[in-house]
Design a protein around this motif. Structure first.
Motif, PDB file in Angstrom:
ATOM      1  N   GLU A 139       0.883  -1.066   0.054  1.00  0.00           N
ATOM      2  CA  GLU A 139       0.039   0.001   0.066  1.00  0.00           C
ATOM      3  C   GLU A 139       1.024   1.292   0.085  1.00  0.00           C
ATOM      4  OE1 GLU A 139      -3.254   0.249  -0.200  1.00  0.00           O
ATOM      5  OE2 GLU A 139      -3.936  -1.923   0.054  1.00  0.00           O
ATOM      6  N   GLY A 140       0.491   2.246  -0.863  1.00  0.00           N
ATOM      7  CA  GLY A 140       1.325   3.694  -0.677  1.00  0.00           C
ATOM      8  C   GLY A 140       2.584   3.495  -1.208  1.00  0.00           C
ATOM      9  N   ARG A 159       3.435  -4.670   7.486  1.00  0.00           N
ATOM     10  CA  ARG A 159       1.971  -5.524   7.386  1.00  0.00           C
ATOM     11  C   ARG A 159       1.272  -5.819   8.809  1.00  0.00           C
ATOM     12  NH1 ARG A 159      -0.221  -7.485   2.842  1.00  0.00           N
ATOM     13  NH2 ARG A 159      -2.233  -7.891   2.940  1.00  0.00           N
ATOM     14  N   ARG A 163      -2.052  -4.138  10.475  1.00  0.00           N
ATOM     15  CA  ARG A 163      -3.239  -5.008  10.656  1.00  0.00           C
ATOM     16  C   ARG A 163      -3.313  -4.849  12.332  1.00  0.00           C
ATOM     17  NH1 ARG A 163      -1.149  -9.425   9.353  1.00  0.00           N
ATOM     18  NH2 ARG A 163      -1.780  -9.467   7.006  1.00  0.00           N
ATOM     19  N   ILE A 167      -5.351  -0.493  10.262  1.00  0.00           N
ATOM     20  CA  ILE A 167      -4.989   0.279   9.033  1.00  0.00           C
ATOM     21  C   ILE A 167      -5.017  -0.456   7.817  1.00  0.00           C
ATOM     22  CG2 ILE A 167      -3.699   1.941   8.025  1.00  0.00           C
ATOM     23  CD1 ILE A 167      -2.840   2.873  10.741  1.00  0.00           C
ATOM     24  N   THR A 168      -6.127  -0.471   6.811  1.00  0.00           N
ATOM     25  CA  THR A 168      -6.131  -1.273   5.916  1.00  0.00           C
ATOM     26  C   THR A 168      -5.901  -0.618   4.685  1.00  0.00           C
ATOM     27  OG1 THR A 168      -8.534  -1.232   5.866  1.00  0.00           O
ATOM     28  CG2 THR A 168      -7.313  -3.114   7.098  1.00  0.00           C
ATOM     29  N   ARG A 169      -6.659   0.826   4.496  1.00  0.00           N
ATOM     30  CA  ARG A 169      -6.537   1.385   3.421  1.00  0.00           C
ATOM     31  C   ARG A 169      -5.815   2.912   3.631  1.00  0.00           C
ATOM     32  NH1 ARG A 169      -9.620  -0.817  -0.617  1.00  0.00           N
ATOM     33  NH2 ARG A 169      -9.843   0.946  -1.911  1.00  0.00           N
ATOM     34  N   LEU A 170      -5.158   3.278   2.782  1.00  0.00           N
ATOM     35  CA  LEU A 170      -4.535   4.828   3.003  1.00  0.00           C
ATOM     36  C   LEU A 170      -5.132   5.890   1.945  1.00  0.00           C
ATOM     37  CD1 LEU A 170      -0.810   3.560   2.560  1.00  0.00           C
ATOM     38  CD2 LEU A 170      -2.428   3.437   4.690  1.00  0.00           C
ATOM     39  N   GLU A 171      -6.319   5.706   1.389  1.00  0.00           N
ATOM     40  CA  GLU A 171      -6.949   6.769   0.657  1.00  0.00           C
ATOM     41  C   GLU A 171      -7.203   8.048   1.598  1.00  0.00           C
ATOM     42  OE1 GLU A 171      -7.841   3.790   0.759  1.00  0.00           O
ATOM     43  OE2 GLU A 171      -7.796   2.883  -1.441  1.00  0.00           O
ATOM     44  N   ARG A 172      -7.403   7.965   2.602  1.00  0.00           N
ATOM     45  CA  ARG A 172      -7.885   8.979   3.605  1.00  0.00           C
ATOM     46  C   ARG A 172      -6.647   9.568   4.364  1.00  0.00           C
ATOM     47  NH1 ARG A 172     -14.148   7.548   5.451  1.00  0.00           N
ATOM     48  NH2 ARG A 172     -14.838   7.254   3.295  1.00  0.00           N
TER      49      ARG A 172
END
Length: 391
Positions: A139-140, A159, A163, A167-172
């Motif tokens: 990610e990222g 990783r 977990r 934190i699973t996604r970094l869009e925000r």
């Protein structure tokens, strides 16, 4: 006695009982085959060690930087190692006991019904860490020289650490808190093959790491091309800290050649005993059958002695018979051994390695075994008195 006549008599003695001669030869065949296969497969397997040697281990060099009142290695010094010929990637790490167990949480909300704090290891690193640990960003991205120059408050999570913090996604642009200080998570690192512990760590830029006692480099990880590790291990300390290279500790992989030789030696030692045992069994079989043949041909021996054959002629005849038996077994055994080696290598897709001298010496070894095995029966036949033999 003419040598040709001696050879004819020996061949006639062997062919008179072909089944017995074939079974007697079989012992030598098994012994020689075992020896040839053992040494050939050992040499071939040892040769494969260089090609199949664990590339991760064979190309990994680690430089340990001890504590010192004056820093021995600066963060910028890693770039000098990266420019060495044969270096694929390099990165510096800073670790300390102070940062080994820090409280990290993913939000600033106190929820008494759940555990929000995690005790994680915080590590400072240079930008090239993912390549140096042979990891990948799932990610990222990893922080770069721009983040470090601006002093951005960014972190990368392993990783497992991501977990644990949920934190699973970094869009925000999620943030984590180390103590009371917030940092933006810009990437997630997975599968660091060289440093498994980093999968559960929080990775900081060097400028931020100073807040947690991570101001000085403690380790430098270097990846090299295959075969260059030994040279880089000698050059890296000088490149990192000229004049203080003796204070740095370098851990480099052992030579693949030494590993190959060790494997070949172990395999040879293990199976050579089996081959020698088979040869001894074959020699005992030849001696036993030759002795039985002597007892069955007492009348023939007596007649030859009465007609003028000397003791040496009788002894030479039986010695030649046992030697021919061993020679035949050696030739067949060497041939079968070579075929087996080629078959094994074809099945494993290996390049067969066999010393030509071994294949040439195998028949000679069989002949020597036959000669030694027939020594006692031949001497016993030569000592017979004509009168007693004819009686």
């Amino acid at each position: 006695m003419h040598p040709r006549d001696l050879l004819n008599e020996a061949m006639a003695g062997l062919l008179a009982r072909p089944a017995r001669s074939a079974l007697t030869t079989l012992g030598t065949v098994l012994g020689i085959t075992t020896l040839v296969v053992t040494l050939g497969v050992a040499a071939t397997a040892g040769n494969q060690i260089v090609g199949r040697f664990d590339e991760l281990t064979a190309t990994s060099v680690t430089v340990e930087v001890p504590d010192n009142p004056f820093p021995l290695v600066d963060w910028a010094d890693v770039s000098r190692v990266a420019r060495l010929r044969g270096v694929v990637s390099a990165a510096a790490l800073a670790e300390s006991e102070q940062s080994a167990n820090l409280s990290v949480r993913s939000n600033d909300v106190v929820d008494p019904t759940r555990v929000t704090d995690q005790t994680l290891t915080v590590v400072a690193s240079s930008p090239g860490l993912p390549a140096a640990v042979k990891g990948r960003m799932v990610e990222g991205r990893y922080f770069d020289a721009g983040h470090i120059a601006r002093g951005d408050k960014v972190v990368v999570l392993g990783r497992h650490a991501a977990r644990m913090l949920g934190i699973t996604r970094l869009e925000r642009a999620p943030a984590i808190f180390i103590g009371t200080q917030a940092y933006t998570v810009i990437g997630v690192l997975d599968d660091p093959k060289r440093e498994k512990s980093l999968a559960s760590a929080v990775l900081l830029p060097p400028a931020i790491g100073k807040r947690y006692g991570l101001s000085t480099v403690t380790r430098v990880l270097v990846n090299t091309g295959l075969g260059a590790a030994e040279l880089i291990a000698k050059q890296a300390p000088t490149a990192l800290s000229p004049g203080n290279e003796g204070l740095l500790q370098v851990m480099s992989p052992s030579s693949p050649t030494r590993a190959r030789d060790a494997v070949e030696g172990d395999v040879n030692a293990l199976f050579l005993i089996l081959g020698l045992v088979s040869l001894v069994v074959g020699a005992v079989g030849i001696a036993n059958v030759t002795l039985v043949t002597v007892m069955e041909r007492v009348a023939e021996i007596g007649l030859r002695r009465a007609l003028g054959a000397a003791r040496r002629h009788v002894a030479a005849q039986f010695l030649l018979e046992s030697t021919l038996t061993g020679l035949t077994g050696g030739i067949i055994g060497a041939s079968v051994g070579i075929v087996v080696i080629v078959a094994v290598c074809a099945a494993k897709q290996w390049t067969p390695v066999l010393d030509v001298r071994l294949a040439a010496a195998a028949p000679a070894a069989g002949a020597v075994v036959g000669l030694l095995a027939g020594l006692y029966p031949a001497l016993r036949a030569a000592r017979m008195e004509p009168v007693n033999a004819l009686r």
